[in-house]
Design an enzyme around this catalytic site. Structure first.
Site, PDB file in Angstrom:
ATOM      1  CG  ASN A  29      36.227  12.107  81.677  1.00  0.00           C
ATOM      2  OD1 ASN A  29      35.492  12.406  82.691  1.00  0.00           O
ATOM      3  ND2 ASN A  29      36.386  10.592  81.352  1.00  0.00           N
ATOM      4  N   GLY A  30      36.097  16.033  78.858  1.00  0.00           N
ATOM      5  CA  GLY A  30      36.847  17.267  78.378  1.00  0.00           C
ATOM      6  C   GLY A  30      36.467  18.523  79.091  1.00  0.00           C
ATOM      7  CB  THR A  97      31.276  17.736  67.315  1.00  0.00           C
ATOM      8  OG1 THR A  97      30.799  16.951  68.417  1.00  0.00           O
ATOM      9  CG2 THR A  97      32.558  16.960  66.644  1.00  0.00           C
ATOM     10  CB  SER A 120      25.542  25.853  66.325  1.00  0.00           C
ATOM     11  OG  SER A 120      26.579  26.931  65.808  1.00  0.00           O
ATOM     12  CG  HIS A 152      40.447  28.638  68.495  1.00  0.00           C
ATOM     13  ND1 HIS A 152      40.037  29.222  67.446  1.00  0.00           N
ATOM     14  CD2 HIS A 152      39.253  28.494  69.408  1.00  0.00           C
ATOM     15  CE1 HIS A 152      38.531  29.222  67.211  1.00  0.00           C
ATOM     16  NE2 HIS A 152      38.304  29.002  68.512  1.00  0.00           N
ATOM     17  CE  LYS A 156      38.938  25.203  67.056  1.00  0.00           C
ATOM     18  NZ  LYS A 156      37.862  24.399  67.455  1.00  0.00           N
ATOM     19  CB  THR A 163      33.329  30.133  64.551  1.00  0.00           C
ATOM     20  OG1 THR A 163      33.250  29.371  66.028  1.00  0.00           O
ATOM     21  CG2 THR A 163      32.956  31.427  64.740  1.00  0.00           C
TER      22      THR A 163
END
Length: 262
Positions: A29-30, A97, A120, A152, A156, A163
């Site tokens: 649902n995200g 994740t 990743s 971001h 978030k 990253t």
């Protein structure tokens, strides 16, 4: 629940374009979950995509039907449930994740003994190139100061981004240099070898990462800007299609996308 579920029974993993595969999305649902569901179905390689979220995640432990693939772009709290499902069914796992602990990552690596697994912090091909460029510049400019800035959207949950942590590893592969997350107060002279990591949050930014190298009277800055989440979706789906052809093992995004002979 999100997604389309037509078949509830267990099915073995299938290979090749002649056969359709089934998938489960954790975090359906995200925003990423919805995009991933659409992308998987649009490939024509998947006939069913079933979704699980916070209120139904426990069903993965024993009740969820066997699928060929699990895609998890949710929260670290889902890791035990996803791990239990993979061990029970042998489904391939694509995990994006972030914010996971060392123990969570160790759990995913151990799952490689039972099924094909890839994790990743970023599934963008451009970011993969940025990582490689960061390693090359860091090696070419020893002794230069390094600072990483990531930006971001305001929703978030984790900081710094997965990253950014990957970029730190490219600057310092041995993990020997001190890392500082932001600075405040009378911090004094910058210690030699220190890596600064800074997180900006605001608006709807999909993701921007900058790696700055500062030398005497000059600076090198490597930048990647994502204009939408679709780049991460495209990379994850491409990785999933390749992962389904691999034997059990823990793979990196580079293993799947850049290995010769693919």
């Amino acid at each position: 629940m999100a997604g389309v579920c037509c078949h509830r029974g267990a099915r073995p993993r299938r290979e090749g374009k002649a056969h359709m595969a089934s998938a489960i999305i954790v975090g359906a649902n995200g925003r990423m979950g919805r995009l991933l569901e659409q992308a998987l179905l649009e490939t024509g390689d998947f006939d069913t995509v079933h979704g699980y979220d916070v209120d139904t995640i426990a069903e993965l432990d024993a009740e969820a039907p066997a699928a060929d693939l699990v895609v998890d772009f949710s929260r670290p709290t889902a890791v035990p449930h996803v791990a239990a499902y993979v061990r029970r069914t042998g489904a391939a796992l694509v995990s994006g994740t972030t914010g996971m602990s060392d123990d969570d990552l160790a759990t995913l690596r151990a799952l490689g003994e039972a099924a094909p697994v890839v994790w990743s912090g970023n599934y963008s091909l451009g970011v993969a190139a940025l990582r490689h460029a960061t390693r090359l510049v860091s090696e070419a400019l020893p002794g230069w100061d390094a600072e990483i800035v990531e930006t971001h959207h305001n929703l978030k949950a984790d900081a710094p981004s997965g990253t950014a942590k990957m970029l730190v590893a490219e600057v310092d592969p041995a993990g020997e240099r001190p890392v500082v997350y932001g600075r405040e107060g009378m911090v004094g002279e910058r210690p030699a070898g220190e890596i600064g990591v800074h997180s900006l949050r605001g608006g709807t930014v999909a993701g921007t990462h900058e790696v700055h190298f500062f030398g005497p009277d000059e600076e090198v800055c490597l930048t990647h800007r994502a204009t939408s989440r679709q780049i991460f979706v495209n990379g994850a789906v491409a990785a999933a299609r390749r992962l389904l052809k691999r034997p059990a093992g823990f793979y990196t995004f580079d293993d799947l996308m850049f290995a010769t002979g693919e």
